[in-house]
Write a protein that holds these residues in place. Structure first.
Motif, mmCIF file in Angstrom:
data_model
loop_
_atom_site.group_PDB
_atom_site.id
_atom_site.type_symbol
_atom_site.label_atom_id
_atom_site.label_comp_id
_atom_site.label_asym_id
_atom_site.label_seq_id
_atom_site.Cartn_x
_atom_site.Cartn_y
_atom_site.Cartn_z
ATOM 1 N N PHE A 31 0.888 -1.159 0.000
ATOM 2 C CA PHE A 31 0.000 0.000 0.000
ATOM 3 C C PHE A 31 0.928 1.211 0.000
ATOM 4 C CE2 PHE A 31 -2.050 -3.298 2.644
ATOM 5 C CZ PHE A 31 -3.163 -3.563 1.871
ATOM 6 N N LEU A 84 -8.636 -7.290 -0.697
ATOM 7 C CA LEU A 84 -9.366 -6.159 -0.151
ATOM 8 C C LEU A 84 -10.687 -6.022 -0.877
ATOM 9 C CD1 LEU A 84 -6.587 -3.466 0.266
ATOM 10 C CD2 LEU A 84 -7.335 -5.218 1.845
ATOM 11 N N ASP A 86 -13.610 -3.906 -1.974
ATOM 12 C CA ASP A 86 -13.723 -2.452 -2.136
ATOM 13 C C ASP A 86 -14.923 -2.099 -3.019
ATOM 14 O OD1 ASP A 86 -11.150 0.038 -2.459
ATOM 15 O OD2 ASP A 86 -13.262 0.148 -1.970
ATOM 16 N N VAL D 7 -10.180 -4.685 7.086
ATOM 17 C CA VAL D 7 -10.590 -4.921 5.696
ATOM 18 C C VAL D 7 -10.176 -6.294 5.181
ATOM 19 C CG1 VAL D 7 -10.695 -2.495 5.007
ATOM 20 C CG2 VAL D 7 -8.515 -3.726 4.826
ATOM 21 N N SER D 8 -9.301 -6.969 5.893
ATOM 22 C CA SER D 8 -8.822 -8.258 5.398
ATOM 23 C C SER D 8 -7.942 -8.893 6.468
ATOM 24 C CB SER D 8 -8.022 -8.031 4.113
ATOM 25 O OG SER D 8 -7.590 -9.246 3.557
ATOM 26 N N GLN D 28 -7.488 -0.574 7.568
ATOM 27 C CA GLN D 28 -7.462 0.676 6.794
ATOM 28 C C GLN D 28 -7.804 1.836 7.727
ATOM 29 O OE1 GLN D 28 -9.312 0.729 2.970
ATOM 30 N NE2 GLN D 28 -9.564 2.945 2.967
ATOM 31 N N TYR D 30 -9.300 4.969 9.435
ATOM 32 C CA TYR D 30 -10.601 5.629 9.292
ATOM 33 C C TYR D 30 -10.389 7.039 8.760
ATOM 34 C CZ TYR D 30 -15.223 7.372 10.743
ATOM 35 O OH TYR D 30 -16.481 7.921 10.765
ATOM 36 N N GLY D 33 -6.251 7.348 3.795
ATOM 37 C CA GLY D 33 -6.605 6.501 2.673
ATOM 38 C C GLY D 33 -6.000 5.115 2.714
ATOM 39 N N LYS D 34 -6.288 4.369 1.662
ATOM 40 C CA LYS D 34 -5.877 2.975 1.571
ATOM 41 C C LYS D 34 -4.353 2.832 1.577
ATOM 42 C CE LYS D 34 -8.279 0.015 -1.093
ATOM 43 N NZ LYS D 34 -8.696 -0.700 -2.320
ATOM 44 N N GLU D 35 -3.649 3.897 1.123
ATOM 45 C CA GLU D 35 -2.185 3.817 1.062
ATOM 46 C C GLU D 35 -1.564 3.760 2.461
ATOM 47 O OE1 GLU D 35 -3.987 6.338 0.229
ATOM 48 O OE2 GLU D 35 -3.232 8.187 1.127
ATOM 49 N N ASP D 36 -2.360 3.978 3.496
ATOM 50 C CA ASP D 36 -1.828 3.890 4.854
ATOM 51 C C ASP D 36 -2.270 2.625 5.583
ATOM 52 O OD1 ASP D 36 -0.465 6.414 4.798
ATOM 53 O OD2 ASP D 36 -2.396 7.400 4.958
ATOM 54 N N CYS D 37 -2.808 1.661 4.841
ATOM 55 C CA CYS D 37 -3.199 0.387 5.455
ATOM 56 C C CYS D 37 -1.999 -0.246 6.155
ATOM 57 C CB CYS D 37 -3.710 -0.593 4.393
ATOM 58 S SG CYS D 37 -5.418 -0.322 3.897
#
Lengths: 86, 86, 86, 86, 86
Positions: A31, A84, A86, D7-8, D28, D30, D33-37
């Motif tokens: 990610f 994931l 989505d 999320v998974s 993920q 809150y 964004g998703k790039e910080d999962c």
């Protein structure tokens, strides 16, 4: 922990003696982008292209076989990509 | 660990006594931009322009010859640029 | 460590007793923008407008005169701006 | 702490023995964004879709039943979304 | 430390026993945006809308009355907004 892909390794002839013996892998976050690549020590034999789990910070010392100035370590190799919804 | 390039050094006459003797290098991340430059202590003699490996956080104390309020240290000098297949 | 400029200070009447006596400076990163400003404890007398070196994380305790819930401390005042060849 | 949504989960057959038994959840943020999962260990049984509270860094060891190379742990499951007045 | 504004609180019925008794506040950074909101433990009674000083990382344990898996704590309430000359 961070999920990342092994994209390369680095070679350092002049380094701290405490770093001898660790494989030093360049990990690109799964990610996020290339600008967040980091180097992690590996003692479990992750290969290029594999998805790995990387632990950072003070917990790293529980993942190394000895004390070393290392702030990221590969702690697992993923069986497959995370799915994931989505 | 972070891969970075030594771009400068800093001079501080008024500083903590515990920082005396460390060379303080400005490191620009190899991945990422100038806005992420940081200062790392160096005890292995990295020179300007060289690519280095920098350890941050609590593991820094395993990379310093003595206790000091230092949160980043140069732990290795890379032999060459990492090769990223893309 | 981070290079930053002292841009302000904060006053807190209701705070932990362990924070009494520390000057609390607002530091703007030299590399990066205002959105990354942070507050650091200062025991060496840095003044507004001065460029300082700030240590963060667990190494902070080696830079404080006593134990305190402080995660950033001014450890040096720079003699001049770092010169970056670009 | 970070608020995030499960999320998974990830499966890793080749991993440190110290990681055995922890459920490894992909969270993920809150806010963000998703790039910080990130991946957090879970010992309280959070399920997919639930909002959780994640602790990171050295405090993680106070949230694990044993020492492990883990830098993020689920410490609570939120009863409902946080309400932000804006 | 980070300056932030208390924007909400979170309720978690299923959580670590060590988190019982702490008020858990959602803090929005004063510098930066909503995507960087975090949750901090509060033992000094900060109220919604107030500007607070938040300590993160390993120094948090010097700001808690007992050991807990908490990585951010409110350590002070600001008397007024920081004044930035710009």
């Amino acid at each position: 922990m961070m999920i990342g892909r092994v994209v390369s390794s680095v070679v350092s002839s002049r380094k701290y003696q405490e770093l001898q013996g660790f494989k030093l892998l360049v990990i690109q976050p799964y990610f996020g982008g290339k600008e967040d690549c980091l180097v992690a020590a590996d003692e479990i034999g992750a290969g290029e292209g594999e998805l790995v789990l990387v632990t950072r910070g003070s917990a790293v010392e529980h993942g190394l076989s000895r004390k070393a100035p290392v702030d990221a370590v590969v702690v697992g190799i993923l069986d497959h990509d995370p799915i994931l919804k989505d």
